[in-house]
Design a protein around this motif. Structure first.
Motif, PDB file in Angstrom:
ATOM      1  N   GLU A   1     -60.668  24.065  -2.041  1.00 61.48           N
ATOM      2  CA  GLU A   1     -61.402  24.649  -0.921  1.00 61.48           C
ATOM      3  C   GLU A   1     -62.838  24.151  -0.848  1.00 61.48           C
ATOM      4  O   GLU A   1     -63.443  24.157   0.232  1.00 61.48           O
ATOM      5  CB  GLU A   1     -61.373  26.173  -1.019  1.00 61.48           C
ATOM      6  CG  GLU A   1     -59.990  26.759  -0.762  1.00 61.48           C
ATOM      7  CD  GLU A   1     -59.964  28.269  -0.841  1.00 61.48           C
ATOM      8  OE1 GLU A   1     -60.212  28.932   0.183  1.00 61.48           O
ATOM      9  OE2 GLU A   1     -59.704  28.790  -1.949  1.00 61.48           O
TER      10      GLU A   1
ATOM     11  N   HIS B   1     -57.396  25.996  -6.739  1.00 61.57           N
ATOM     12  CA  HIS B   1     -57.610  26.364  -5.344  1.00 61.57           C
ATOM     13  C   HIS B   1     -59.091  26.339  -4.989  1.00 61.57           C
ATOM     14  O   HIS B   1     -59.462  25.911  -3.888  1.00 61.57           O
ATOM     15  CB  HIS B   1     -57.012  27.742  -5.067  1.00 61.57           C
ATOM     16  CG  HIS B   1     -55.599  27.683  -4.592  1.00 61.57           C
ATOM     17  ND1 HIS B   1     -55.171  28.243  -3.411  1.00 61.57           N
ATOM     18  CD2 HIS B   1     -54.503  27.105  -5.149  1.00 61.57           C
ATOM     19  CE1 HIS B   1     -53.879  28.015  -3.256  1.00 61.57           C
ATOM     20  NE2 HIS B   1     -53.444  27.341  -4.305  1.00 61.57           N
TER      21      HIS B   1
ATOM     22  N   VAL C   1     -53.220  27.300   0.714  1.00 58.72           N
ATOM     23  CA  VAL C   1     -54.358  28.208   0.914  1.00 58.72           C
ATOM     24  C   VAL C   1     -54.052  29.191   2.045  1.00 58.72           C
ATOM     25  O   VAL C   1     -54.321  30.391   1.935  1.00 58.72           O
ATOM     26  CB  VAL C   1     -55.641  27.408   1.219  1.00 58.72           C
ATOM     27  CG1 VAL C   1     -56.793  28.355   1.562  1.00 58.72           C
ATOM     28  CG2 VAL C   1     -56.004  26.515   0.034  1.00 58.72           C
TER      29      VAL C   1
END
Length: 326
Positions: A313, A309, A44
């Protein structure tokens, strides 16, 4: 080959599957046809541009697959050019996927000495999930933290890859492990990996609650802090204990009072990633002990890397997120 190509830095939607050229052969390097690639929070940060990666770029540090030239089933150690000094990485050190194309692809090229046989008993997803968090956690707990059988360990943040790996490794060698989490469900899942108990860090007095779960309430021998809350972590240590720091996900700065620190005889130990020797130690430890494999929270196909992702997150998972190949 198909790869997840990033042409600009930003949010998850910059990750898009495209057709790119296969990696070219190079002396001292090997090409691996990947079966799976695991996500890390480090990915990230690379996606956000924190490491100044060249563009366009293929990110990803973790992977497992088949070596093209020999047919061997291998895992990829993403720690490149550590150097000869085991105390710290050398000036040429880098992490795979920072400046060289990484594992969000069908093929990846890596130095030959960064390959190891796929551990027996691990699925492709579990094998891909092992290297970065495995070598990082092994180094933090054993090479740097000197954790021994019978000692006590507090792990901050029960759901992340490093935290789940720490519970598995430490409990597997006979340490007593306690965790912190924002979720009772994640504490219960950590107990399934071998933790003795846990506390909610959302409560103001969590350091006192955690300390009460240490042997005799005297504090832990070692605290593994990947979030950066050093002041609270120190409150959980016994006098003479060790605080191992390997992340700063919740805090970028810390203020400590020097007198309580030196009167407590504490050790503050920084660490990150690990060397090929650390990785060999990890594999030997797993081979010689009953270690629970890395838990897999979710899997996505390669072309859904952006969705993977977003899931990572959101922080709702327990364990690793993995991209799979058909």
């Amino acid at each position: 080959m198909q790869a997840v190509l990033m042409r600009t830095f930003g949010e998850a939607d910059v990750l898009r599957a495209e057709s790119v050229a296969d990696p070219e052969a190079r002396a001292g390097w090997a090409t691996v046809r990947l079966k799976a690639a695991a996500l890390n929070w480090h990915d990230v940060l690379v996606r956000q541009g924190r490491y100044g990666s060249p563009l366009p770029h293929v990110i990803g540090a973790d992977g497992a697959g088949v070596r093209v030239d020999t047919g061997e089933e291998v895992v990829v150690l993403p720690s490149l050019w550590w150097g000869d000094d085991e105390s710290a990485p050398g000036p040429d050190f880098e992490i795979l996927g920072d400046h060289r194309w990484g594992t969000y692809a069908e093929l990846v090229r890596v130095p030959v000495d960064c390959l190891a046989p796929r551990p027996a008993g691990l699925s492709w997803d579990e094998a891909a999930a092992l290297p970065l968090v495995g070598v990082t956690t092994y180094r933090g707990l054993f090479s740097r933290g000197r954790l021994r059988r019978g000692e006590s360990l507090l792990v901050l943040g029960a759901g992340g890859g490093v935290a789940t790996m720490a519970v598995s490794l430490a409990s597997g060698v006979g340490a007593r492990v306690v965790v912190t989490s924002s979720s009772p469900e994640k504490i219960a899942q950590a107990k399934g990996l071998g933790a003795a108990g846990g506390v909610l860090y959302t409560e103001d007095d969590w350091p006192d609650q955690a300390r009460a779960l240490s042997p005799g309430g005297a504090g832990f021998d070692l605290v593994l802090d990947s979030v950066g809350t050093w002041r609270d972590s120190l409150r959980c240590l016994r006098h003479g204990g060790r605080l191992v720091v390997l992340g700063a996900s919740r805090s970028d700065s810390v203020v400590l009072e020097p007198r309580p620190f030196y009167f407590g005889q504490y050790e503050l130990i920084g660490t990150t990633m690990g060397s090929p020797r650390d990785f060999a130690g990890l594999l030997a430890l797993m081979d010689g002990n009953d270690i629970v494999p890395p838990p897999i929270s979710a899997t996505y196909p390669l072309d859904a890397a952006a969705d993977a992702h977003r899931f990572l997150e959101a922080g709702a998972g327990f364990g690793k997120v993995v991209l799979t190949q058909p």
